[in-house]
Design a protein around this motif. Structure first.
Motif, mmCIF file in Angstrom:
data_model
loop_
_atom_site.group_PDB
_atom_site.id
_atom_site.type_symbol
_atom_site.label_atom_id
_atom_site.label_comp_id
_atom_site.label_asym_id
_atom_site.label_seq_id
_atom_site.Cartn_x
_atom_site.Cartn_y
_atom_site.Cartn_z
ATOM 1 N N GLU A 235 -2.860 55.214 -6.719
ATOM 2 C CA GLU A 235 -1.458 54.810 -6.626
ATOM 3 C C GLU A 235 -0.691 55.694 -5.647
ATOM 4 O O GLU A 235 0.220 55.218 -4.965
ATOM 5 C CB GLU A 235 -0.804 54.853 -8.014
ATOM 6 N N ALA A 236 -1.058 56.977 -5.584
ATOM 7 C CA ALA A 236 -0.420 57.852 -4.602
ATOM 8 C C ALA A 236 -0.736 57.376 -3.190
ATOM 9 O O ALA A 236 0.129 57.404 -2.297
ATOM 10 C CB ALA A 236 -0.883 59.297 -4.798
ATOM 11 N N GLU A 237 -1.964 56.898 -2.986
ATOM 12 C CA GLU A 237 -2.349 56.399 -1.671
ATOM 13 C C GLU A 237 -1.610 55.099 -1.344
ATOM 14 O O GLU A 237 -1.188 54.884 -0.206
ATOM 15 C CB GLU A 237 -3.869 56.173 -1.623
ATOM 16 N N ARG A 238 -1.437 54.235 -2.346
ATOM 17 C CA ARG A 238 -0.692 52.992 -2.125
ATOM 18 C C ARG A 238 0.767 53.296 -1.791
ATOM 19 O O ARG A 238 1.370 52.628 -0.937
ATOM 20 C CB ARG A 238 -0.784 52.097 -3.358
ATOM 21 N N LEU A 239 1.326 54.292 -2.459
ATOM 22 C CA LEU A 239 2.699 54.687 -2.143
ATOM 23 C C LEU A 239 2.765 55.258 -0.727
ATOM 24 O O LEU A 239 3.715 54.982 0.018
ATOM 25 C CB LEU A 239 3.213 55.719 -3.153
ATOM 26 N N SER A 243 5.085 54.074 2.268
ATOM 27 C CA SER A 243 5.953 55.043 2.934
ATOM 28 C C SER A 243 5.653 55.111 4.421
ATOM 29 O O SER A 243 6.565 55.173 5.251
ATOM 30 C CB SER A 243 5.774 56.429 2.287
ATOM 31 N N ASP A 244 4.360 55.073 4.758
ATOM 32 C CA ASP A 244 3.985 55.103 6.177
ATOM 33 C C ASP A 244 4.459 53.845 6.898
ATOM 34 O O ASP A 244 4.844 53.891 8.078
ATOM 35 C CB ASP A 244 2.461 55.235 6.314
ATOM 36 N N ALA A 245 4.431 52.711 6.208
ATOM 37 C CA ALA A 245 4.925 51.472 6.815
ATOM 38 C C ALA A 245 6.411 51.576 7.107
ATOM 39 O O ALA A 245 6.893 51.100 8.146
ATOM 40 C CB ALA A 245 4.641 50.290 5.889
ATOM 41 N N TYR A 246 7.148 52.210 6.198
ATOM 42 C CA TYR A 246 8.586 52.427 6.416
ATOM 43 C C TYR A 246 8.812 53.373 7.600
ATOM 44 O O TYR A 246 9.658 53.120 8.460
ATOM 45 C CB TYR A 246 9.203 52.996 5.141
ATOM 46 N N VAL A 247 8.031 54.445 7.657
ATOM 47 C CA VAL A 247 8.148 55.392 8.771
ATOM 48 C C VAL A 247 7.822 54.711 10.091
ATOM 49 O O VAL A 247 8.523 54.885 11.097
ATOM 50 C CB VAL A 247 7.218 56.604 8.539
ATOM 51 N N ALA A 248 6.751 53.902 10.107
ATOM 52 C CA ALA A 248 6.357 53.209 11.344
ATOM 53 C C ALA A 248 7.442 52.244 11.798
ATOM 54 O O ALA A 248 7.742 52.146 13.000
ATOM 55 C CB ALA A 248 5.039 52.468 11.122
ATOM 56 N N ALA A 249 8.042 51.521 10.858
ATOM 57 C CA ALA A 249 9.120 50.591 11.215
ATOM 58 C C ALA A 249 10.297 51.348 11.819
ATOM 59 O O ALA A 249 10.904 50.906 12.805
ATOM 60 C CB ALA A 249 9.568 49.806 9.982
ATOM 61 N N ASN A 250 10.620 52.501 11.243
ATOM 62 C CA ASN A 250 11.704 53.316 11.785
ATOM 63 C C ASN A 250 11.357 53.863 13.161
ATOM 64 O O ASN A 250 12.210 53.954 14.046
ATOM 65 C CB ASN A 250 12.013 54.472 10.825
ATOM 66 N N GLN A 251 10.094 54.240 13.350
ATOM 67 C CA GLN A 251 9.690 54.808 14.644
ATOM 68 C C GLN A 251 9.846 53.792 15.766
ATOM 69 O O GLN A 251 10.241 54.143 16.882
ATOM 70 C CB GLN A 251 8.243 55.292 14.556
ATOM 71 N N HIS A 252 9.537 52.525 15.487
ATOM 72 C CA HIS A 252 9.713 51.487 16.516
ATOM 73 C C HIS A 252 11.186 51.392 16.917
ATOM 74 O O HIS A 252 11.516 51.303 18.108
ATOM 75 C CB HIS A 252 9.229 50.144 15.985
ATOM 76 N N ALA A 253 12.072 51.411 15.920
ATOM 77 C CA ALA A 253 13.504 51.323 16.214
ATOM 78 C C ALA A 253 13.996 52.572 16.932
ATOM 79 O O ALA A 253 14.821 52.500 17.849
ATOM 80 C CB ALA A 253 14.279 51.114 14.917
ATOM 81 N N ILE A 254 13.477 53.724 16.538
ATOM 82 C CA ILE A 254 13.908 54.986 17.153
ATOM 83 C C ILE A 254 13.502 55.042 18.622
ATOM 84 O O ILE A 254 14.247 55.567 19.468
ATOM 85 C CB ILE A 254 13.315 56.186 16.369
ATOM 86 N N ARG A 255 12.328 54.504 18.957
ATOM 87 C CA ARG A 255 11.899 54.520 20.355
ATOM 88 C C ARG A 255 12.861 53.722 21.228
ATOM 89 O O ARG A 255 13.203 54.136 22.339
ATOM 90 C CB ARG A 255 10.472 53.956 20.469
ATOM 91 N N ILE A 256 13.295 52.573 20.737
ATOM 92 C CA ILE A 256 14.270 51.776 21.489
ATOM 93 C C ILE A 256 15.580 52.530 21.616
ATOM 94 O O ILE A 256 16.190 52.608 22.696
ATOM 95 C CB ILE A 256 14.492 50.419 20.794
ATOM 96 N N SER A 257 16.036 53.127 20.502
ATOM 97 C CA SER A 257 17.308 53.863 20.503
ATOM 98 C C SER A 257 17.254 55.047 21.463
ATOM 99 O O SER A 257 18.193 55.289 22.224
ATOM 100 C CB SER A 257 17.615 54.346 19.080
ATOM 101 N N SER A 258 16.153 55.775 21.434
ATOM 102 C CA SER A 258 16.048 56.980 22.270
ATOM 103 C C SER A 258 15.993 56.629 23.754
ATOM 104 O O SER A 258 16.469 57.387 24.598
ATOM 105 C CB SER A 258 14.795 57.772 21.876
ATOM 106 N N ALA A 259 15.413 55.480 24.094
ATOM 107 C CA ALA A 259 15.336 55.084 25.502
ATOM 108 C C ALA A 259 16.694 54.718 26.060
ATOM 109 O O ALA A 259 16.912 54.768 27.278
ATOM 110 C CB ALA A 259 14.381 53.903 25.648
ATOM 111 N N PHE A 260 17.634 54.365 25.203
ATOM 112 C CA PHE A 260 18.949 53.938 25.651
ATOM 113 C C PHE A 260 19.767 55.108 26.210
ATOM 114 O O PHE A 260 20.501 54.959 27.189
ATOM 115 C CB PHE A 260 19.677 53.289 24.467
ATOM 116 N N ILE A 261 19.634 56.280 25.608
ATOM 117 C CA ILE A 261 20.470 57.425 25.987
ATOM 118 C C ILE A 261 20.228 57.864 27.434
ATOM 119 O O ILE A 261 21.172 58.035 28.197
ATOM 120 C CB ILE A 261 20.259 58.597 25.002
#
Length: 601
Positions: A235-239, A243-261
């Protein structure tokens, strides 16, 4: 549909929802505008000060009546004081206004979402995870609050800066203004490009938050099962995967955001260099006042540099609009079981219940009931027996109007339940189910849940009738004993007795027991049976039971198979009929004969 279109649609929906906050929105916006105008003014004063130092008695300030350079400096000093004071005052005002608006709006959104969710049909909850709903009502609402706390003000102030500074630029020098404003189309294009790319990514982020919340809620709720199967590592691995899926989704958005600056910074540099070099040449040639040149240089910074922060602002905006869509979609979820009648059941409710050719099918399923007709005389007991999935619990859900019938009618005291208020129907029914839900709090709180104003004497009497008082009085804190989340500090039998006491304190004319004794020990079953014999007098009781020994005294027993009534009668009548009920009775009493089949539970 493009991301920016859907984001602005979400903003439009939010503004329509927030119509009641119009005054607060206008006030907060006004404070932001005035603050930004005061914020821009010091740059103008710097240019005027340079003009005073260079031109002295021929400066702009001298032309309005202050002849000496000393007077002019004093005047500029006084103006500077009031401008800074005004900026500080309105910064305080817009901070308070926007933050209070954010707090009030997020509280009302959460409350409205929760109250609407309470009105939704049971089908909605059976098809959604509780973690997703909690994430919508909590994390999504907080995301919108964060945008209103800072992002809304930032957008307004950037717009004011462009308009106000642009006006000054075109008054002083249209040529330099054109150069300074050259990067703005690039910045706007970049903003919309970022928004179009980031929108779906942030919608995915919100979904991943819901998945993560759902995983946490399920695992913490099932911690005993996890421990018993030594599944902690799995269950810890499933969590971790969620959690990693959430981090990966955020990383995709962050890459777009960071390229804008970096894009914005380079565009700002182009605009600044244009003002700095061309304006400087014009000042050297005498085509531009030195003070005006100073104003333009400083204002170019003030015009363009805040645009570098638009990446963070749009980031907040996209996250907030993704959250807004989820919140408002929940509030817009249609309610199918509607309380359209204001008329309550006639009082006092006698408790007669009639099912007339009742038909119902669950969506995307063959299970349900078809053509069931049953008549329960007030004050009598009806028992429903049958295999799991035969339709017994469906009848109870229809009686409580968790779902509406698709054919036929259900009547209480001769009145169709859809023609009377939903509240009066449910107030007339007390439900004790196999899956007992106790709220975190004390034993007193849980027994008195249906009647919060009940006295301790009434609570104790209900506990005694349900044979729960014997264990309650032996607890150190008695009625004040905390039950824990979902009643985890109590045994299954204790929880079941409290559930019965809770229903009895409500004192309903119709009592429904949905397999209330199927998960308890023999001692608890015997205690509940004694309670039922006492409380069944002058009260309509509908029992669903797999243990046939608990229903032998019922006035009427109906055998439900495949959503239909196959047998009906008293215990003795059904035994004499030697049908499926008699066969099941022999199975449970150990008197099986050849041909008897065990009914799946």
């Amino acid at each position: 549909m493009s991301s920016n279109t859907s984001s602005f649609q979400a903003l439009g929906r939010l503004l329509r929802y927030a119509r009641g906050y119009r005054r607060q929105i206008i006030a907060a916006t006004t404070f932001s505008i005035i603050n930004k105008l005061f914020d821009i003014a010091p740059e103008l004063l710097i240019g005027v000060a340079i003009d005073v130092v260079v031109n002295k008695e021929e400066s702009f300030v001298a032309a309005i009546g202050f002849t000496s350079a000393e007077e002019q400096i004093v005047v500029l000093g006084v103006l500077t004081f009031f401008i800074w004071a005004g900026e500080s005052l309105f910064e305080y005002l817009f901070q308070v206004a926007w933050r209070n608006l954010a707090q009030r709006l997020q509280a009302d959104l959460r409350q409205d979402a929760y109250e609407h969710a309470q009105r939704l049909d049971m089908h909605f909850f059976e098809s959604r995870s509780s973690g997703q709903l909690v994430a919508t009502m909590n994390d999504d609402v907080n995301q919108l609050e964060r945008f209103l706390d800072g992002g809304a003000n930032a957008i307004i102030q950037v717009a004011v800066t462009i308009l106000a500074v642009g006006a000054v630029f075109f008054v002083i020098s249209p040529t330099v203004a054109a150069l300074a404003f050259t990067p703005i189309p690039v910045i706007i294009w970049g903003a919309f490009y970022f928004q179009r790319k980031a929108g779906p990514l942030y919608a995915d982020v919100r979904d991943k938050v819901g998945d993560l919340s759902s995983r946490l809620a399920n695992n913490l709720g099932g911690i005993a099962t996890i421990k018993s199967f030594t599944a902690e590592k799995r269950e810890a691995e499933r969590l971790r995967e969620s959690s990693d899926a959430y981090v990966a989704a955020n990383q995709h958005a962050i890459r777009i955001s960071s390229a804008f600056i970096p894009l914005i910074r380079m565009a700002v540099l182009v605009g600044f260099l244009g003002t700095f070099t061309v304006g400087g040449m014009m000042a050297l040639n005498g085509d531009l006042n030195v003070g005006a040149y100073g104003v333009l240089v400083f204002l170019t910074q003030r015009l363009l540099w805040p645009l570098t922060g638009m990446a963070q602002v749009i980031d907040l905006f996209e996250r907030a609009m993704a959250s807004t869509r989820r919140i408002l979609d929940l509030i817009a979820e249609p309610v199918h079981v509607r309380d359209q009648a204001n008329q309550p059941l006639a009082q006092p409710v006698q408790g007669a219940v009639t099912f007339e050719n009742v038909q119902f099918r669950y969506a995307n399923s063959e299970s349900g009931v078809r053509g069931i007709s049953l008549d329960i005389t007030a004050g009598h007991t009806l028992a429903l027996v049958g295999a799991t999935g035969s339709g017994k619990s469906t009848l109870i859900k229809l009686l409580l109007r968790f779902y509406d019938v698709q054919g036929g009618r259900i009547l209480i005291d001769g009145k169709p339940i859809q023609d009377v208020s939903l509240k009066s129907v449910r107030e007339a029914i007390g439900l004790v189910s196999q899956d007992v839900y106790l709220f975190e709090g004390t034993i007193r709180d849980n027994i008195a849940y249906g009647r919060p104003d009940a006295t301790d004497a009434e609570i104790i009497e209900a506990a005694k009738t349900a044979e729960a008082w014997s264990f309650i009085e032996n607890l150190a804190d008695g009625l004040d004993t905390p039950v824990g989340e979902r009643g985890v500090r109590l045994s299954g039998g204790q929880r079941q007795r409290l559930s019965l006491a809770r229903a009895l304190l409500k004192d309903p004319p119709i009592l429904v027991l949905d397999e209330a004794t199927s998960a308890v020990d023999n001692e608890t079953e015997a205690a509940i049976q004694r309670s039922l014999r006492r409380i069944g007098h002058n009260r309509t009781v509908i029992m669903i039971a797999h243990r046939l020994s608990t229903i032998v005294h019922a006035d009427q027993i109906a055998v439900i198979e495949d959503g239909e009534v196959r047998e009906r009668g008293t215990h003795e009548e059904l035994i004499d009929r030697d049908g499926s009920y008699a066969a099941q009775w022999r199975v449970q009493t150990g008197a099986m004969k050849e041909g008897d089949q065990v009914v799946a539970k």
